[in-house]
Scaffold this motif. Structure first.
Motif, PDB file in Angstrom:
ATOM      1  N   ARG A   1      -0.038   8.130   9.038  1.00 50.41           N
ATOM      2  CA  ARG A   1      -1.574   8.639   9.385  1.00 50.41           C
ATOM      3  C   ARG A   1      -2.037   9.300   8.066  1.00 50.41           C
ATOM      4  N   ALA A   2      -1.064   9.883   7.489  1.00 46.98           N
ATOM      5  CA  ALA A   2      -1.702  10.863   6.276  1.00 46.98           C
ATOM      6  C   ALA A   2      -1.851  10.030   5.158  1.00 46.98           C
ATOM      7  N   SER A   3      -1.070   8.926   4.792  1.00 44.46           N
ATOM      8  CA  SER A   3      -1.562   8.388   3.508  1.00 44.46           C
ATOM      9  C   SER A   3      -1.565   6.782   3.646  1.00 44.46           C
ATOM     10  N   THR A   4      -2.087   6.308   4.640  1.00 42.44           N
ATOM     11  CA  THR A   4      -2.525   4.948   4.837  1.00 42.44           C
ATOM     12  C   THR A   4      -4.054   4.783   5.793  1.00 42.44           C
ATOM     13  N   ASN A   5      -4.426   3.602   5.648  1.00 39.93           N
ATOM     14  CA  ASN A   5      -5.805   3.321   6.197  1.00 39.93           C
ATOM     15  C   ASN A   5      -5.309   2.161   7.118  1.00 39.93           C
ATOM     16  N   PRO A   6      -6.043   1.571   7.983  1.00 41.52           N
ATOM     17  CA  PRO A   6      -5.984   0.475   8.579  1.00 41.52           C
ATOM     18  C   PRO A   6      -5.854  -0.775   7.926  1.00 41.52           C
ATOM     19  N   GLY A   7      -5.052  -1.746   7.969  1.00 34.78           N
ATOM     20  CA  GLY A   7      -5.048  -2.782   7.251  1.00 34.78           C
ATOM     21  C   GLY A   7      -3.891  -2.710   6.409  1.00 34.78           C
ATOM     22  N   ALA A   8      -3.182  -1.608   6.107  1.00 36.30           N
ATOM     23  CA  ALA A   8      -2.179  -1.356   5.127  1.00 36.30           C
ATOM     24  C   ALA A   8      -1.030  -1.983   5.425  1.00 36.30           C
ATOM     25  N   VAL A   9      -0.360  -2.449   4.331  1.00 33.36           N
ATOM     26  CA  VAL A   9       1.055  -3.049   4.101  1.00 33.36           C
ATOM     27  C   VAL A   9       2.022  -2.000   3.757  1.00 33.36           C
ATOM     28  N   ILE A  10       2.983  -1.614   4.824  1.00 37.95           N
ATOM     29  CA  ILE A  10       3.761  -0.513   4.728  1.00 37.95           C
ATOM     30  C   ILE A  10       5.397  -1.159   4.365  1.00 37.95           C
ATOM     31  N   LEU A  11       6.000  -0.727   3.417  1.00 36.24           N
ATOM     32  CA  LEU A  11       7.358  -1.282   3.243  1.00 36.24           C
ATOM     33  C   LEU A  11       8.454  -0.129   3.283  1.00 36.24           C
ATOM     34  N   ASP A  12       9.660  -0.337   3.950  1.00 30.12           N
ATOM     35  CA  ASP A  12      10.822   0.464   3.807  1.00 30.12           C
ATOM     36  C   ASP A  12      12.170  -0.369   3.465  1.00 30.12           C
ATOM     37  N   PRO A  13      12.415  -0.222   2.300  1.00 31.20           N
ATOM     38  CA  PRO A  13      13.549  -0.873   1.581  1.00 31.20           C
ATOM     39  C   PRO A  13      15.054  -0.519   2.190  1.00 31.20           C
ATOM     40  N   PHE A  14      14.879   0.792   2.864  1.00 30.05           N
ATOM     41  CA  PHE A  14      16.366   1.199   3.562  1.00 30.05           C
ATOM     42  C   PHE A  14      16.013   1.375   5.208  1.00 30.05           C
TER      43      PHE A  14
ATOM     44  N   ASP B   1       0.783  -1.039   0.106  1.00 29.34           N
ATOM     45  CA  ASP B   1       0.008  -0.036  -0.015  1.00 29.34           C
ATOM     46  C   ASP B   1       0.833   1.219  -0.067  1.00 29.34           C
ATOM     47  N   MET B   2       1.752   1.052   0.654  1.00 36.01           N
ATOM     48  CA  MET B   2       2.829   2.432   0.850  1.00 36.01           C
ATOM     49  C   MET B   2       4.290   2.028   1.225  1.00 36.01           C
ATOM     50  N   ILE B   3       5.060   2.801   0.350  1.00 37.76           N
ATOM     51  CA  ILE B   3       6.485   2.695   0.747  1.00 37.76           C
ATOM     52  C   ILE B   3       7.193   3.851   1.254  1.00 37.76           C
ATOM     53  N   PHE B   4       8.112   4.030   2.460  1.00 31.86           N
ATOM     54  CA  PHE B   4       8.864   4.906   2.504  1.00 31.86           C
ATOM     55  C   PHE B   4      10.154   4.838   2.326  1.00 31.86           C
ATOM     56  N   ALA B   5      10.698   5.430   1.806  1.00 27.57           N
ATOM     57  CA  ALA B   5      12.336   5.205   1.436  1.00 27.57           C
ATOM     58  C   ALA B   5      13.195   6.313   1.711  1.00 27.57           C
ATOM     59  N   ASP B   6      14.285   5.734   2.627  1.00 22.31           N
ATOM     60  CA  ASP B   6      15.152   6.904   3.021  1.00 22.31           C
ATOM     61  C   ASP B   6      16.370   6.291   2.409  1.00 22.31           C
ATOM     62  N   PRO B   7      16.736   6.494   1.128  1.00 23.41           N
ATOM     63  CA  PRO B   7      18.028   5.827   0.680  1.00 23.41           C
ATOM     64  C   PRO B   7      19.220   6.601   0.745  1.00 23.41           C
ATOM     65  N   PRO B   8      20.531   5.922   0.678  1.00 29.30           N
ATOM     66  CA  PRO B   8      21.771   6.681   1.037  1.00 29.30           C
ATOM     67  C   PRO B   8      21.602   8.067   0.432  1.00 29.30           C
ATOM     68  N   TYR B   9      22.139   8.833   1.270  1.00 27.74           N
ATOM     69  CA  TYR B   9      22.321  10.382   0.640  1.00 27.74           C
ATOM     70  C   TYR B   9      23.584  10.486  -0.179  1.00 27.74           C
ATOM     71  N   MET B  10      24.497   9.623  -0.254  1.00 28.59           N
ATOM     72  CA  MET B  10      25.539   9.659  -1.197  1.00 28.59           C
ATOM     73  C   MET B  10      26.486  10.869  -0.978  1.00 28.59           C
ATOM     74  N   LEU B  11      26.491  11.156   0.423  1.00 27.71           N
ATOM     75  CA  LEU B  11      27.374  12.547   0.786  1.00 27.71           C
ATOM     76  C   LEU B  11      28.441  12.207   1.436  1.00 27.71           C
TER      77      LEU B  11
END
Ligand SMILES: C[S@@+](CC[C@H](N)C(=O)[O-])C[C@H]1O[C@@H](n2cnc3c(N)ncnc32)[C@H](O)[C@@H]1O
Length: 266
Positions: A216-229, A38-48
């Motif tokens: 809270r803003a972008s998902t509803n109860p039951g959502a599957v949320i993934l973070d690849p980093f 349902d939703m992905i939050f990704a905080d990838p390497p900054y490369m800095l």
């Protein structure tokens, strides 16, 4: 709640509400069912992390965060972002959305790649850090924000946006948000304090207030949320705080997986 995740992998940690894989995100994502997230939050390497300096507690310290954050040059970095964003696109539901967090070192590449891969950009949010470290060189402006891109997979699908919860909700940490006013695209949230680092430290840990707001803003109860980093697992902890969400985290580093496990168990 239905569980969802790579079926042939052995998790580093698993509970009723969360699963964590120690793996490269491209490898782990290739085992996840398409159109299932349902939703992905990704905080990838900054490369800095290329030997610059920053200020910490009034002292000049190297900016390096770890080998995982080194730039391989513009073309390699762009190819890396292109690969993981396309892998995320495959697993997102058509109405699913992706959030990407970053600074100018990476966020413009990510925005370009989102558009090249037919994502529909919904917002770019400025996360203002009121407690950002000062700039010791005094030769340019003090960096005090990150940009968050929010995009939908399918241009024609209807995404989740909990407008009323954002307008009416309490956000005591945010001096820019007044009660009963529309949530704007500049969010003032301090970087994590000692309490959020009680289980151990990650050099780029995000505040829980940022992730709970996003969930809270972008998902509803039951959502599957993934973070690849996954890093220190902030997204997973925030899922637990909001409740009724299932979390899938992917993280290369065993130490950060162990830190995540502590935070999730806590
Ligand atoms: C910017 S940090 C994420 C921090 C996280 N949002 C938090 O609040 O703790 C990026 C993380 O991605 C991990 N990482 C880097 N490359 C990866 C890859 N190819 N697959 C999985 N994880 C990776 C790093 O070890 C690092 O912990």
């Amino acid at each position: 709640m239905a569980k969802c995740g790579p079926r042939v992998r052995t998790p580093f940690y698993q509970s009723e509400y969360a699963v964590l894989y120690q793996d490269d995100c491209l490898e782990a994502l290739s085992h996840i069912e398409e159109n299932s997230i349902d939703m992905i939050f990704a905080d990838p390497p900054y490369m800095l992390s290329n030997n610059g300096f920053t200020c910490q507690n009034g002292r000049m310290v190297p900016v390096n965060k770890g080998d995982w954050d080194k730039s391989g040059g513009f073309d390699d970095d762009t190819a890396f972002h292109d690969a993981w964003i396309r892998a995320c696109r495959r697993v997102l539901k058509p109405e699913g959305t992706i959030w990407i967090s970053g600074t100018y070192h990476s966020i413009y590449q990510c925005g370009y790649i989102l558009q090249k891969n037919s994502f529909h950009i919904l917002n770019d949010i400025v996360w203002f850090k009121p407690n950002a470290a000062p700039n010791l060189s005094c030769r340019f402006f003090t960096a005090s924000h990150e940009t968050l891109l929010w995009a939908r997979k399918d241009t024609n699908a209807k995404h989740v946006f909990n407008y009323q919860a954002m307008k009416d909700g309490a956000f005591p940490e945010d001096k820019l948000k007044n009660e009963n006013t529309q949530m704007r695209s500049v969010w003032s949230i301090p970087t994590p304090g000692k309490q959020e680092k009680a289980q151990g430290k990650h050099p780029t840990q995000k505040p829980l207030a940022l992730l709970t707001r996003i969930i809270r803003a972008s998902t509803n109860p039951g959502a599957v949320i993934l973070d690849p980093f996954n890093g220190s697992g902030t997204t997973g902890v925030a899922c637990g705080m909001v409740g009724e969400r299932f979390y899938i985290g992917i993280e290369l580093d065993a130490g950060f997986c162990a830190l995540t496990e502590k935070r999730l168990r806590d």
